[in-house]
Design a protein around this motif. Sequence first.
Motif, PDB file in Angstrom:
ATOM      1  N   GLY A 249       0.820  -1.206   0.000  1.00 35.90           N
ATOM      2  CA  GLY A 249       0.000   0.000   0.000  1.00 35.90           C
ATOM      3  C   GLY A 249       0.856   1.260   0.000  1.00 35.90           C
ATOM      4  O   GLY A 249       0.571   2.218  -0.735  1.00 35.90           O
ATOM      5  N   CYS A 250       1.915   1.278   0.815  1.00 35.00           N
ATOM      6  CA  CYS A 250       2.823   2.431   0.855  1.00 35.00           C
ATOM      7  C   CYS A 250       3.546   2.599  -0.476  1.00 35.00           C
ATOM      8  O   CYS A 250       3.755   3.727  -0.945  1.00 35.00           O
ATOM      9  N   PHE A 251       3.912   1.485  -1.107  1.00 34.73           N
ATOM     10  CA  PHE A 251       4.575   1.543  -2.410  1.00 34.73           C
ATOM     11  C   PHE A 251       3.644   2.164  -3.457  1.00 34.73           C
ATOM     12  O   PHE A 251       4.066   3.011  -4.254  1.00 34.73           O
ATOM     13  N   VAL A 255       4.511   5.643  -5.514  1.00 30.90           N
ATOM     14  CA  VAL A 255       4.497   5.660  -6.982  1.00 30.90           C
ATOM     15  C   VAL A 255       3.552   6.735  -7.492  1.00 30.90           C
ATOM     16  O   VAL A 255       3.875   7.490  -8.425  1.00 30.90           O
ATOM     17  N   GLN A 256       2.374   6.839  -6.864  1.00 28.65           N
ATOM     18  CA  GLN A 256       1.407   7.850  -7.289  1.00 28.65           C
ATOM     19  C   GLN A 256       1.933   9.259  -7.096  1.00 28.65           C
ATOM     20  O   GLN A 256       1.709  10.149  -7.913  1.00 28.65           O
ATOM     21  N   MET A 261       0.446   9.904 -13.223  1.00 29.37           N
ATOM     22  CA  MET A 261      -0.518   8.814 -13.317  1.00 29.37           C
ATOM     23  C   MET A 261      -1.777   9.224 -14.075  1.00 29.37           C
ATOM     24  O   MET A 261      -2.821   8.601 -13.925  1.00 29.37           O
ATOM     25  N   LYS A 262      -1.684  10.273 -14.902  1.00 32.44           N
ATOM     26  CA  LYS A 262      -2.871  10.774 -15.598  1.00 32.44           C
ATOM     27  C   LYS A 262      -3.457   9.768 -16.576  1.00 32.44           C
ATOM     28  O   LYS A 262      -4.648   9.826 -16.894  1.00 32.44           O
ATOM     29  N   LEU A 268      -9.148   3.765 -10.464  1.00 31.77           N
ATOM     30  CA  LEU A 268      -8.002   2.971 -10.026  1.00 31.77           C
ATOM     31  C   LEU A 268      -7.040   3.823  -9.213  1.00 31.77           C
ATOM     32  O   LEU A 268      -6.486   3.366  -8.212  1.00 31.77           O
ATOM     33  N   ARG A 269      -6.854   5.076  -9.630  1.00 39.98           N
ATOM     34  CA  ARG A 269      -5.973   5.975  -8.877  1.00 39.98           C
ATOM     35  C   ARG A 269      -6.499   6.211  -7.461  1.00 39.98           C
ATOM     36  O   ARG A 269      -5.732   6.216  -6.491  1.00 39.98           O
TER      37      ARG A 269
END
Length: 307
Positions: A249-251, A255-256, A261-262, A268-269
């Motif tokens: 979850g932290c990963f 990443v986000q 992440m558009k 999902l985001r």
Amino acid sequence: MTNSTRVSYFTLAAYFDLGALQYLYFMIIMSLYVFIVCANVLLIVVICMNRSLHEPMYLFLCSLFVNELYGSTGLFPFLLVQILSDIHTVSVPFCFLQIYCVYTYASIQFSNLSIMSYDRYLAICCPLQYNTRMTSNKVAMLIALTWFYPFLAIFILISLSVPLQLCGNIINKVYCDNYSIVKLACSDTTVNNVYGIFYTFTTVVLVILILYTYMKILKVCFSGCKQTRQKAVSTCTPHLASLINFSCGCFFEIVQNRLDMKHVPIVLRIFLSLYWLTCQPLFNPVMYGLNITKIRISCKSVIFGKL
């Protein structure tokens, strides 16, 4: 906004028009929150009421469950209000309060998992010395440190972010996030970045400690008898699963924050940004409640009124 303009509110831009589905999402989130509260409260009551569970491992678990109640309360009621709201804004003081709750929850979670791995290391690798090295005073000190250090560290983090002059007030999340606010800053953020690196370093140290203890535990498992292996597996599997779940979850969150992440669907985001805050309080009560025999039996006794 110019440097001289003080932001009075933030807009959470990750929300989108749910239409009639907002009531369905509201009921789903409400159901999850009720389950989290009931499950964690049940386990806390079970550990507090049953004297046979007043051992270091279960006291550390109790600390974990209390933290999950704390973290969930910092997120879920806010989400419920925002889902039903047409304007997704939040005042600056409340935003920083939520950041404080969410970040301290995450930090306490890592600290809890670290002392739990240390406790299992002593129990499995140094069984003859366990009672002398894991005394009641040491347990109390470890739990106090687990809670005190995150509250102090995150207080400093927030104190560095509050004075920043901001060039915008749009946060692309469904909840307040310190990293997103620092990215909006027009003023110098060098101190924020240096402290962020220092805080990340302390988290990495905790991860190394956890990995070291499990390397030692695995070594004992492979070299010991069948009974030793079974004991190690039965007590360590829930903890290791919880650690992997929280780390994933932290990963996702890191990443986000760091990558664009558009191109990823917004649903999902949102799911990935909430995973580290929602799945632990849902996952841990089920994992520990079902896999640890003493807790499972005690839960049945409490539920059916036989304790």
